[in-house]
Design an enzyme around this catalytic site. Structure first.
Site, mmCIF file in Angstrom:
data_model
loop_
_atom_site.group_PDB
_atom_site.id
_atom_site.type_symbol
_atom_site.label_atom_id
_atom_site.label_comp_id
_atom_site.label_asym_id
_atom_site.label_seq_id
_atom_site.Cartn_x
_atom_site.Cartn_y
_atom_site.Cartn_z
ATOM 1 N N GLU A 40 12.907 19.628 -23.289
ATOM 2 C CA GLU A 40 12.054 19.913 -22.119
ATOM 3 C C GLU A 40 12.549 21.173 -21.393
ATOM 4 O OE1 GLU A 40 9.276 18.271 -21.516
ATOM 5 O OE2 GLU A 40 9.542 16.291 -22.457
ATOM 6 N N LYS B 193 4.305 11.702 -10.949
ATOM 7 C CA LYS B 193 3.567 10.831 -11.869
ATOM 8 C C LYS B 193 4.361 9.547 -12.051
ATOM 9 C CE LYS B 193 1.028 14.172 -14.700
ATOM 10 N NZ LYS B 193 0.810 14.702 -16.062
ATOM 11 N N ASN C 88 2.465 20.735 -20.505
ATOM 12 C CA ASN C 88 2.205 19.978 -21.738
ATOM 13 C C ASN C 88 2.405 20.811 -23.003
ATOM 14 O OD1 ASN C 88 1.549 17.658 -20.322
ATOM 15 N ND2 ASN C 88 -0.560 18.358 -20.025
ATOM 16 N N GLU D 94 -2.932 18.071 -11.682
ATOM 17 C CA GLU D 94 -3.247 18.595 -13.008
ATOM 18 C C GLU D 94 -4.722 18.966 -13.183
ATOM 19 O OE1 GLU D 94 -0.842 16.716 -16.044
ATOM 20 O OE2 GLU D 94 -2.241 17.373 -17.583
ATOM 21 N N LYS E 151 9.333 23.223 -12.286
ATOM 22 C CA LYS E 151 8.413 22.082 -12.158
ATOM 23 C C LYS E 151 7.901 21.996 -10.722
ATOM 24 C CE LYS E 151 7.008 17.624 -13.506
ATOM 25 N NZ LYS E 151 7.204 16.398 -14.258
ATOM 26 N N ARG F 187 -1.035 22.817 -13.929
ATOM 27 C CA ARG F 187 0.012 21.834 -14.274
ATOM 28 C C ARG F 187 0.002 21.510 -15.762
ATOM 29 N NH1 ARG F 187 2.146 16.476 -10.890
ATOM 30 N NH2 ARG F 187 3.572 15.792 -12.501
ATOM 31 N N HIS G 49 3.350 19.227 -26.246
ATOM 32 C CA HIS G 49 3.054 17.800 -26.080
ATOM 33 C C HIS G 49 1.773 17.355 -26.773
ATOM 34 C CE1 HIS G 49 6.278 18.092 -23.217
ATOM 35 N NE2 HIS G 49 6.220 16.803 -22.923
ATOM 36 N N ARG H 220 0.801 -1.237 0.000
ATOM 37 C CA ARG H 220 0.000 0.000 0.000
ATOM 38 C C ARG H 220 0.833 1.286 0.000
ATOM 39 N NH1 ARG H 220 -3.182 -3.290 3.248
ATOM 40 N NH2 ARG H 220 -4.939 -4.051 2.024
ATOM 41 N N HIS I 257 11.029 11.094 -27.481
ATOM 42 C CA HIS I 257 9.968 11.956 -26.968
ATOM 43 C C HIS I 257 10.319 13.453 -27.109
ATOM 44 C CE1 HIS I 257 6.880 13.488 -24.310
ATOM 45 N NE2 HIS I 257 7.816 14.026 -23.551
ATOM 46 N N HIS J 62 2.867 14.362 -28.735
ATOM 47 C CA HIS J 62 2.389 12.997 -28.480
ATOM 48 C C HIS J 62 1.768 12.387 -29.736
ATOM 49 C CE1 HIS J 62 1.990 13.556 -23.848
ATOM 50 N NE2 HIS J 62 3.114 12.955 -24.164
HETATM 51 N N1 LIG Z 1 6.627 10.635 -14.748
HETATM 52 C C1 LIG Z 1 6.705 11.707 -15.491
HETATM 53 O O1 LIG Z 1 6.289 12.793 -15.095
HETATM 54 C C2 LIG Z 1 7.328 11.592 -16.849
HETATM 55 C C3 LIG Z 1 7.618 12.749 -17.573
HETATM 56 C C4 LIG Z 1 8.265 12.616 -18.792
HETATM 57 C C5 LIG Z 1 8.596 11.357 -19.272
HETATM 58 N N2 LIG Z 1 8.295 10.257 -18.532
HETATM 59 C C6 LIG Z 1 8.674 8.915 -19.013
HETATM 60 O O2 LIG Z 1 10.081 8.846 -19.059
HETATM 61 C C7 LIG Z 1 10.451 7.847 -20.009
HETATM 62 C C8 LIG Z 1 11.595 8.346 -20.850
HETATM 63 O O3 LIG Z 1 12.700 8.600 -20.015
HETATM 64 P P1 LIG Z 1 14.172 8.769 -20.591
HETATM 65 O O4 LIG Z 1 14.150 9.683 -21.737
HETATM 66 O O5 LIG Z 1 15.049 9.075 -19.444
HETATM 67 O O6 LIG Z 1 14.474 7.325 -21.212
HETATM 68 P P2 LIG Z 1 15.181 6.019 -20.634
HETATM 69 O O7 LIG Z 1 14.892 5.829 -19.200
HETATM 70 O O8 LIG Z 1 14.841 4.918 -21.556
HETATM 71 O O9 LIG Z 1 16.730 6.374 -20.786
HETATM 72 C C9 LIG Z 1 17.261 6.532 -22.074
HETATM 73 C C10 LIG Z 1 18.483 5.638 -22.299
HETATM 74 O O10 LIG Z 1 19.609 6.185 -21.605
HETATM 75 C C11 LIG Z 1 20.224 5.180 -20.807
HETATM 76 N N3 LIG Z 1 20.842 5.903 -19.697
HETATM 77 C C12 LIG Z 1 20.238 6.407 -18.610
HETATM 78 N N4 LIG Z 1 21.112 7.153 -17.904
HETATM 79 C C13 LIG Z 1 22.297 7.080 -18.542
HETATM 80 C C14 LIG Z 1 23.575 7.650 -18.308
HETATM 81 N N5 LIG Z 1 23.797 8.492 -17.300
HETATM 82 N N6 LIG Z 1 24.569 7.351 -19.172
HETATM 83 C C15 LIG Z 1 24.348 6.550 -20.243
HETATM 84 N N7 LIG Z 1 23.142 6.001 -20.538
HETATM 85 C C16 LIG Z 1 22.136 6.280 -19.684
HETATM 86 C C17 LIG Z 1 19.109 4.254 -20.467
HETATM 87 O O11 LIG Z 1 19.578 2.988 -20.089
HETATM 88 C C18 LIG Z 1 18.326 4.234 -21.778
HETATM 89 O O12 LIG Z 1 18.910 3.351 -22.689
HETATM 90 C C19 LIG Z 1 9.201 7.508 -20.789
HETATM 91 O O13 LIG Z 1 8.749 6.240 -20.388
HETATM 92 C C20 LIG Z 1 8.208 8.578 -20.384
HETATM 93 O O14 LIG Z 1 6.877 8.130 -20.392
HETATM 94 C C21 LIG Z 1 7.673 10.358 -17.343
HETATM 95 ZN ZN LIG Z 2 7.732 15.586 -22.135
#
Ligand SMILES: NC(=O)c1ccc[n+]([C@@H]2O[C@H](COP(=O)([O-])OP(=O)(O)OC[C@H]3O[C@@H](n4cnc5c(N)ncnc54)[C@H](O)[C@@H]3O)[C@@H](O)[C@H]2O)c1
Ligand SMILES: [Zn+2]
Length: 359
Positions: free
Chosen positions: A185, A143, A245, A237, A227, A241, A248, A121, A265, A252
């Site tokens: 971003e 999120k 977007n 949101e 943020k 918030r 986006h 939980r 992304h 998206h």
């Molecule tokens: N929760 C939220 O508010 C929110 C907001 C935006 C995006 N997201 C999510 O985030 C995800 C995308 O995240 P991302 O862009 O970080 O992608 P990711 O986590 O896939 O990382 C990108 C790549 O970089 C590698 N990597 C990570 N750190 C590294 C480092 N220091 N050195 C070398 N390689 C490294 C990872 O292994 C991966 O291959 C999506 O799933 C998206 O939906 C969530």
């Molecule tokens: Zn984004």
């Protein structure tokens, strides 16, 4: 090291930024009154780079550490890997006072946050983001979630972390393309909230692209502050918030139509930011020279800004109607009025959207 506070009443937490600070995590956990059993969730790529530093620090602080790895990739942010995390936590008897440390990018952060929010939980989650996107965006704000085969991020929760621990130096090993996508971003924060950040990005482009620690630290801190400010005013949101977007709505849709394989992304968001600025100009909400500056900065960071000719405009339009952020079929756009200020705009006609996508 510097602290940014996310003010959310009893769910408030700190974002720590620094350089070469991973060795300090263990001690930072001590005040939280955690059970000795804690787990790091990570992937093999990130674990091989930073796992030892984090593990050593956590163990040195007296914790009994479990490491759970999930394969590297967005396709593993799913219910199957979530099940694997639960299995490991239960097998190693993590308890209600245990914590999960998410070490990695947004994929790791999202699935770990979700696991923490549901295990027994809800237990503490410490975010240690290692991509620029995760440092300026996904690790802050609570999120969490996993993908379902019928849609991205469709299963999720709001679950604020207990601490966000950022080491700017981890960006030195990140792929260039991932860094640039994260910068999209940061540009977004400049456009929606802070002309000074936007100008800093214009003036200091070379330093940032050369991974100058001070320049990176400044843009990461400023992004986190923005943020944090937005999230503390509107955690779930209900209104404000949604300004996060910007870029986006179209971004998206571009990701969906191109099957999530062609653009990262941030790249899709970069195109979205320019097209949404142009839409704003068509609605006479923003001057042309401001739109030009937005396009110029996107281009100068080597990000895409134009809609490529082969992308299906009808597909983009129908995908936008299905976006989970479209309430009762009414599309909402975040439109810049000038750099540093945006407006939440409802009731844009399909005709205007089509024109802004085409011209
Ligand atoms: N929760 C939220 O508010 C929110 C907001 C935006 C995006 N997201 C999510 O985030 C995800 C995308 O995240 P991302 O862009 O970080 O992608 P990711 O986590 O896939 O990382 C990108 C790549 O970089 C590698 N990597 C990570 N750190 C590294 C480092 N220091 N050195 C070398 N390689 C490294 C990872 O292994 C991966 O291959 C999506 O799933 C998206 O939906 C969530
Ligand atoms: Zn984004």
């Amino acid at each position: 090291m510097e602290k940014i506070r996310v003010e959310l009443g009893e769910r408030s937490y700190d974002i720590i930024t620094g350089s070469n600070n991973l060795g300090g995590i263990g001690d930072a956990l001590k005040p939280f009154g955690l059970s000795p059993k804690i787990a790091i969730v990570t992937n093999p790529t990130v674990f091989s780079l930073y796992g030892k530093r984090v593990s050593d620090s956590v163990k040195k602080a007296g914790f009994d550490l479990l490491v759970v790895t999930i394969p590297d990739g967005e396709e593993y942010k799913d219910l199957l890997r979530l099940q694997h995390i639960y299995d490991e936590l239960l097998a190693h008897k993590l308890d209600r006072s245990s914590a999960l440390i998410a070490l990695g990018g947004g994929v790791t952060g999202d699935i770990t946050g979700f696991a923490a929010s549901t295990y027994m939980r809800g237990i503490s989650c410490i975010q240690v983001p290692t991509t620029l996107l995760a440092q300026v965006d996904s690790s802050v704000g609570g999120k969490t979630g996993v993908n379902h085969k019928l849609g991205k991020n469709m299963i999720g929760t709001f679950w604020q972390p207990s601490l966000v621990w950022i080491d700017v130096v981890t960006l030195k090993t990140l792929l260039r393309r991932e860094l640039l996508a994260g910068l999209a971003e940061v540009i977004k924060y400049g456009v929606i909230y802070d002309i000074d950040l936007f100008t800093f990005l214009e003036v200091n482009r070379d330093k940032i692209l050369n991974l100058d620690t001070d320049a990176l630290t400044y843009i990461i801190r400023r992004s986190c502050e923005i943020k944090a400010d937005v999230v503390s005013k509107d955690e779930r949101e209900a209104g404000l918030r949604s300004i996060l977007n910007y870029g986006h709505t179209i971004g998206h849709a571009i990701e969906t139509v191109t099957g999530y394989t062609r653009f990262l992304h941030g790249e899709a968001v970069a195109i979205g930011m320019y097209l949404e600025a142009r839409l704003s100009q068509m609605l006479n909400l923003i001057d042309k020279d401001q739109v030009f500056r937005i396009k110029a900065i996107i281009d100068s960071y080597g990000l895409p800004s134009e809609m490529q000719a082969d992308i299906d405009i009808n597909g983009i339009l129908s995908s936008m109607q299905l976006d989970k952020k479209a309430v009762a079929g009414e599309l909402k756009f975040i439109l810049p009025e000038k750099i540093g200020r945006v407006k939440i705009y409802k009731g844009v006609t399909e005709k205007s959207i089509r024109e802004s996508l085409r011209s």
